[in-house]
Design a protein around this motif. Structure first.
Motif, short mmCIF file in Angstrom:
data_model
loop_
_atom_site.label_atom_id
_atom_site.label_comp_id
_atom_site.label_asym_id
_atom_site.label_seq_id
_atom_site.Cartn_x
_atom_site.Cartn_y
_atom_site.Cartn_z
N ARG A 19 0.83 -1.20 0.00
CA ARG A 19 0.00 0.00 0.00
C ARG A 19 0.87 1.26 0.00
O ARG A 19 1.84 1.35 0.74
CB ARG A 19 -0.91 0.04 1.22
CG ARG A 19 -2.06 -0.91 1.15
CD ARG A 19 -2.95 -0.76 2.34
NE ARG A 19 -2.09 -0.89 3.54
CZ ARG A 19 -2.50 -0.68 4.77
NH1 ARG A 19 -3.72 -0.32 5.01
NH2 ARG A 19 -1.68 -0.83 5.79
N ILE A 20 0.49 2.22 -0.83
CA ILE A 20 1.20 3.49 -0.93
C ILE A 20 0.44 4.52 -0.10
O ILE A 20 -0.77 4.66 -0.22
CB ILE A 20 1.29 3.97 -2.39
CG1 ILE A 20 2.03 2.94 -3.23
CG2 ILE A 20 1.96 5.33 -2.47
CD1 ILE A 20 1.98 3.22 -4.72
N SER A 21 1.17 5.27 0.74
CA SER A 21 0.58 6.34 1.54
C SER A 21 1.35 7.63 1.28
O SER A 21 2.55 7.71 1.55
CB SER A 21 0.65 6.00 3.02
OG SER A 21 -0.09 4.85 3.30
N PRO A 22 0.68 8.66 0.76
CA PRO A 22 1.36 9.95 0.54
C PRO A 22 1.63 10.65 1.87
O PRO A 22 0.81 10.61 2.78
CB PRO A 22 0.37 10.73 -0.31
CG PRO A 22 -0.96 10.12 -0.02
CD PRO A 22 -0.71 8.69 0.32
N LEU A 23 2.81 11.28 1.99
CA LEU A 23 3.19 11.99 3.21
C LEU A 23 3.21 13.51 3.02
O LEU A 23 2.68 14.24 3.82
CB LEU A 23 4.56 11.53 3.70
CG LEU A 23 4.69 10.06 4.08
CD1 LEU A 23 6.12 9.75 4.46
CD2 LEU A 23 3.74 9.72 5.20
N GLU A 30 7.36 25.66 -5.37
CA GLU A 30 8.14 25.29 -4.18
C GLU A 30 7.32 25.24 -2.89
O GLU A 30 7.88 25.10 -1.82
CB GLU A 30 9.36 26.21 -3.99
CG GLU A 30 10.31 26.22 -5.17
CD GLU A 30 10.97 24.87 -5.43
OE1 GLU A 30 11.34 24.20 -4.47
OE2 GLU A 30 11.10 24.50 -6.61
N THR A 31 6.00 25.39 -2.97
CA THR A 31 5.15 25.26 -1.79
C THR A 31 5.09 23.80 -1.37
O THR A 31 4.80 22.93 -2.18
CB THR A 31 3.71 25.75 -2.11
OG1 THR A 31 3.77 27.10 -2.53
CG2 THR A 31 2.82 25.63 -0.89
N VAL A 32 5.37 23.54 -0.09
CA VAL A 32 5.33 22.18 0.44
C VAL A 32 4.08 22.02 1.29
O VAL A 32 3.78 22.86 2.12
CB VAL A 32 6.59 21.87 1.29
CG1 VAL A 32 6.49 20.50 1.94
CG2 VAL A 32 7.84 21.97 0.43
N VAL A 33 3.35 20.93 1.04
CA VAL A 33 2.13 20.63 1.78
C VAL A 33 2.33 19.29 2.49
O VAL A 33 2.59 18.28 1.84
CB VAL A 33 0.90 20.57 0.85
CG1 VAL A 33 -0.35 20.20 1.63
CG2 VAL A 33 0.71 21.89 0.11
N ARG A 34 2.22 19.31 3.81
CA ARG A 34 2.32 18.09 4.61
C ARG A 34 0.93 17.52 4.81
O ARG A 34 0.04 18.21 5.29
CB ARG A 34 2.96 18.37 5.96
CG ARG A 34 4.44 18.63 5.87
CD ARG A 34 5.01 19.06 7.20
NE ARG A 34 6.44 19.13 7.29
CZ ARG A 34 7.27 19.81 6.51
NH1 ARG A 34 6.78 20.48 5.51
NH2 ARG A 34 8.57 19.82 6.71
N ILE A 35 0.75 16.27 4.45
CA ILE A 35 -0.55 15.62 4.53
C ILE A 35 -0.79 15.17 5.96
O ILE A 35 0.00 14.41 6.52
CB ILE A 35 -0.62 14.45 3.55
CG1 ILE A 35 -0.47 14.98 2.13
CG2 ILE A 35 -1.92 13.67 3.72
CD1 ILE A 35 -0.22 13.93 1.08
N GLY A 36 -1.86 15.67 6.55
CA GLY A 36 -2.18 15.32 7.92
C GLY A 36 -2.90 14.00 8.04
O GLY A 36 -2.68 13.23 8.98
N ARG A 57 -6.40 15.36 3.81
CA ARG A 57 -6.60 16.58 4.60
C ARG A 57 -5.24 17.10 5.01
O ARG A 57 -4.36 16.32 5.39
CB ARG A 57 -7.44 16.28 5.83
CG ARG A 57 -7.65 17.49 6.72
CD ARG A 57 -8.42 17.16 7.96
NE ARG A 57 -9.76 16.73 7.60
CZ ARG A 57 -10.46 15.84 8.27
NH1 ARG A 57 -9.97 15.26 9.33
NH2 ARG A 57 -11.68 15.52 7.88
N ALA A 58 -5.08 18.42 4.94
CA ALA A 58 -3.82 19.05 5.36
C ALA A 58 -4.12 20.45 5.87
O ALA A 58 -5.17 21.02 5.58
CB ALA A 58 -2.83 19.11 4.21
N VAL A 59 -3.18 20.99 6.62
CA VAL A 59 -3.25 22.38 7.04
C VAL A 59 -2.11 23.11 6.34
O VAL A 59 -0.95 22.73 6.45
CB VAL A 59 -3.12 22.51 8.58
CG1 VAL A 59 -3.08 23.97 8.99
CG2 VAL A 59 -4.26 21.78 9.27
N SER A 60 -2.47 24.15 5.59
CA SER A 60 -1.48 24.92 4.84
C SER A 60 -1.85 26.40 4.94
O SER A 60 -2.98 26.78 4.64
CB SER A 60 -1.45 24.48 3.38
OG SER A 60 -0.51 25.23 2.65
N GLY A 61 -0.91 27.19 5.39
CA GLY A 61 -1.15 28.63 5.53
C GLY A 61 -2.23 28.95 6.55
O GLY A 61 -2.96 29.91 6.39
#
Length: 85
Positions: A19-23, A30-36, A57-61
């Motif tokens: 199974r693949i899980s995006p992080l 160059e904006t980095v988004v961390r997946i919550g 779902r992520a929190v960005s800005g």
């Protein structure tokens, strides 16, 4: 919610069962988004192309974002398909 289909750079992890899980991912600007949290993942065929679709779902800005990511198996490419909210 129109499709964006933006190519992204992805850091993901593969479990022992495959199974693949995006992080986290990086956009062209160059904006980095961390997946919550990955809320849903499913295997699909779009126009004959085998891919995996992830609702995340992520929190960005300071804002909470829901978005759909897609991984195309044949081309090994990730895209930010759409932002849901």
């Amino acid at each position: 919610m129109a499709a964006l289909n933006l190519p992204i750079q992805m850091i993901s992890v593969c479990d022992a069962d495959g199974r693949i899980s995006p992080l986290r991912f990086r956009l062209a600007d160059e904006t980095v988004v961390r997946i919550g949290e990955v809320l849903a993942a499913k295997e699909q065929n779009y126009a004959g192309a085998h891919c995996f679709s992830y609702i995340c779902r992520a929190v960005s800005g300071g804002r909470e974002l829901l978005f759909e990511l897609r991984y195309a198996v044949r081309s090994h490419q990730w895209t930010l398909y759409r932002i849901i909210n």
